[in-house]
Motif scaffolding. Structure first.
Motif, PDB file in Angstrom:
ATOM      1  N   ILE A  89       0.835  -1.217   0.000  1.00  0.00           N
ATOM      2  CA  ILE A  89       0.000   0.000   0.000  1.00  0.00           C
ATOM      3  C   ILE A  89       0.863   1.258   0.000  1.00  0.00           C
ATOM      4  O   ILE A  89       0.550   2.264  -0.667  1.00  0.00           O
ATOM      5  N   LYS A  90       1.927   1.273   0.717  1.00  0.00           N
ATOM      6  CA  LYS A  90       2.801   2.446   0.793  1.00  0.00           C
ATOM      7  C   LYS A  90       3.365   2.765  -0.566  1.00  0.00           C
ATOM      8  O   LYS A  90       3.417   3.924  -0.991  1.00  0.00           O
ATOM      9  N   ARG A 132       0.745   4.173  -2.800  1.00  0.00           N
ATOM     10  CA  ARG A 132       0.485   5.571  -2.450  1.00  0.00           C
ATOM     11  C   ARG A 132       1.506   6.494  -3.106  1.00  0.00           C
ATOM     12  O   ARG A 132       1.186   7.572  -3.600  1.00  0.00           O
ATOM     13  N   LEU A 171       0.684   6.784  -6.823  1.00  0.00           N
ATOM     14  CA  LEU A 171      -0.432   7.725  -7.034  1.00  0.00           C
ATOM     15  C   LEU A 171       0.037   9.176  -6.912  1.00  0.00           C
ATOM     16  O   LEU A 171      -0.440  10.061  -7.641  1.00  0.00           O
ATOM     17  N   ALA A 172       0.964   9.441  -6.002  1.00  0.00           N
ATOM     18  CA  ALA A 172       1.512  10.805  -5.864  1.00  0.00           C
ATOM     19  C   ALA A 172       2.249  11.207  -7.125  1.00  0.00           C
ATOM     20  O   ALA A 172       2.168  12.359  -7.594  1.00  0.00           O
TER      21      ALA A 172
END
Length: 631
Positions: free
Chosen positions: A446-447, A450, A453-454
């Motif tokens: 997940i990290k 994330r 996505l950034a």
């Protein structure tokens, strides 16, 4: 009691003065008698005229008559005249005792050498001359003038007497006052307390009986002059003052009429009317007037005829009536009296000229100047309007040309724009595929997702920024002035062209001033100028195939202005071309239109700035844009 003592003192001083004058003038008579006789013998036609004054040589109104009569005599006489004047001071007092020394003085002066004619001015002088005719001038012709018809002693007239009298119609005077000021309720009558003035007080009371209860008559004859002034200053509304005659007040003090009237005029809270022509123009409103000129004319006529040998008994004159009313314009204005209330045929004197009458030629000149200036201003406004319209049209044409030029520049920047868009779009695609693969696993990180996505968000913002810049460059907008930061505006322009420079293997650097450069301008059009200069620099470097391929852009502050410098390492420009570089349709490119730099110059000048070009000593060209800083 004090008034009585004052009158006694005045009489004593008058008697002493009369006796002293008698002695001095008697001596003068003895000394001058021989000289007069010699003059008479030498010329044979010398005429001696004795002028006898009633109250004094400077007492109005008689002094004005005397002055006019003497001027007429000297002007019309065909003989040399010796005019001798004396004053009957006793006319001011009720007691006739001081007359005796005066009679003795005149007797001694003219005994044996009587005058050719005696001219008595005023009723007191006329009575004195008639009373002492047998003693003083038994055979001398007399002209009794400035006498009201009622005061003429008809029984005492002799065959060698001529009377020039006047008729005073007081009802006519008061009716005129009530016509001019119909709301009048009170008339304060200013009159003195000498024997003559007491006579006129009684005459006025009789003549004014027909007024009945129409107005309230207030008599000042039993007042001192100070009391008259005090009452005149506090008259009730709708009151007027009537100036009759003031030689001696109730306190026994003599007054020169002109001075007394001026004092009254200074304090009175109501208009002053009078029939006395000699006082007109000195504070009275006016009305029907005694005719000073007519009285003087008839008096001079009588004297000339008698001196010429005509029998006085044949010279007769009708009493002189009032003349047409005349009014002082200044007093009418002061008391708000309408000219429409004046009797028909009235004469208005002392009228001040209007501004138009006083400054007619000056006003015509000023009007002409104003008309000429108005025409010039109208023409200038019309020209200004035409120039504003022309400037608006010119600015619209400039906007359209600038828009077309931007389209042309964007065409040249297609590679740069595609590169600017491909990079973020490709990165977005790669990051999206990677995220999908990670999500297919049993335990995705997940990290890491994330972070992916950034990256996608960042690349999306980058692509959006490129599209925003492109849209702003291509958007057709009117010329709009706003406060901008020049460093940021130049930086955005360089961002659009940086990929093109890299594709052409040209190093493009930007060195901004660390401090803000705030200017007023249209950011899109200023970016267009910077883009045009950088594209021209890249074309110059590419065409020359020089070894060093660099374009440097920097901003500085110099002499209160913001500067943008664009310097290249190309071959520079031919010296003859520098003077024509910014002219429309001048170009050094084979396919160029010659409008880019001309439009750039127009844009910069519309921002109240300048643009210039020079050759570098080490090679290449330098373009400098100077814009005024905000203060």
């Amino acid at each position: 009691m004090s008034g009585r003592k004052s009158r006694v003192a005045v009489k004593l001083r008058t008697a002493w003065a009369t006796w002293l004058g008698l002695g001095l003038l008697l001596a003068a008579c003895i000394l001058s008698g021989g000289a007069d006789a010699a003059q008479r013998d030498a010329r044979g036609e010398l005429k001696r005229v004795l002028v006898l004054h009633s109250f004094g040589r400077e007492f109005r109104p008689w002094s004005e008559y005397a002055r006019s009569i003497k001027a007429g005599l000297e002007q019309q006489s065909t003989w040399p005249l010796d005019i001798q004047e004396h004053t009957l001071l006793s006319a001011r007092f009720n007691n006739p005792d001081p007359e005796a020394p005066f009679v003795a003085y005149l007797h001694s002066l003219y005994e044996g050498a009587p005058p050719d004619i005696v001219l008595a001015i005023g009723a007191p002088a006329a009575r004195f001359a008639q009373r002492y005719r047998a003693t003083l001038f038994p055979d001398t012709p007399m002209v009794l003038t400035v006498v009201e018809d009622r005061l003429v002693q008809r029984a005492d007239l002799a065959d060698n007497d001529v009377v020039v009298s006047a008729h005073l119609d007081f009802m006519a005077v008061f009716n005129t006052i009530l016509r001019v000021l119909p709301d009048t309720k009170t008339v304060a009558i200013v009159i003195g307390a000498s024997p003559l003035e007491k006579f006129w007080t009684d005459a006025l009371k009789r003549d004014l009986k027909p007024l009945g209860n129409r107005v309230d008559l207030v008599w000042y004859s039993d007042l001192s002059f100070e009391e008259m002034l005090a009452r005149a200053a506090k008259l009730p509304p709708h009151a007027v003052l009537f100036w009759g005659l003031l030689s001696v007040d109730a306190a026994g003090i003599g007054h020169e009429g002109d001075i007394a009237l001026r004092s009254l005029h200074a304090v009175a809270n109501a208009p002053i009317f009078s029939y006395q022509d000699p006082f007109f123009g000195g504070g009275t409103v006016g009305g029907p007037m005694q005719l000073t000129a007519e009285t003087s004319r008839k008096t001079v006529d009588a004297v000339m005829r008698i001196l010429g040998g005509e029998n006085p008994s044949t010279i007769k004159y009708e009493p002189i009536e009032f003349g047409q009313p005349k009014y002082d314009w200044r007093e009418l204005q002061r008391w708000g009296i309408s000219e429409s209330n004046l009797p028909p045929g009235s004469e208005i004197l002392f009228r001040e000229p209007t501004i138009w009458e006083r400054y007619r030629w000056q006003m015509l000149l000023i009007t002409a100047i104003i008309l000429v200036q108005s025409g010039l201003i109208s023409g200038l406004l019309h020209e200004r309007r035409r120039r504003v319209v022309a400037e608006i049209e010119s600015r619209q044409r400039l906007t359209e040309l600038a828009h077309i030029t931007r389209y042309s520049a964007v065409g040249e920047l297609t590679t740069s724009i595609a590169h600017e868009l491909n990079q973020p779009l490709g990165s977005i695609l790669t990051n999206t595929e990677t995220a999908e693969l990670m999500l297919q696993g049993s335990s995705p990180d997940i990290k890491e997702i994330r972070l992916i996505l950034a990256d996608i968000r960042r690349d999306d913002q980058r692509a959006s920024e490129v599209i925003r810049r492109l849209r702003s460059i291509l958007k057709k907008t009117p010329f709009e002035i706003e406060n901008i930061e020049l460093n940021e505006t130049v930086r955005e322009a360089i961002g659009l062209v940086r990929a093109v420079a890299g594709a052409r293997r040209i190093t493009l650097t930007f060195t901004p001033l660390l401090a803000d450069l705030r200017v007023k301008g249209d950011p899109i059009q200023l970016q267009q100028v910077v883009l045009n200069l950088i594209i021209n620099a890249m074309d110059a470097i590419s065409d020359a195939n020089t070894g060093k391929r660099e374009i440097s852009v920097w901003t500085v502050r110099a002499d209160g202005a913001a500067e943008v410098n664009v310097v290249d390492t190309g071959p520079g420009m031919a010296a003859p071309d520098l003077a024509k570089l910014f002219d429309p349709f001048f170009t050094t490119k084979p396919q160029g239109m010659g409008m880019g730099l001309a439009i750039a110059k127009t844009i910069v000048e519309a921002h109240h700035g300048t643009i210039s070009a020079t050759n570098q000593q080490a090679g290449g060209a330098c373009f400098t844009i100077r814009l005024p800083l905000l203060r």
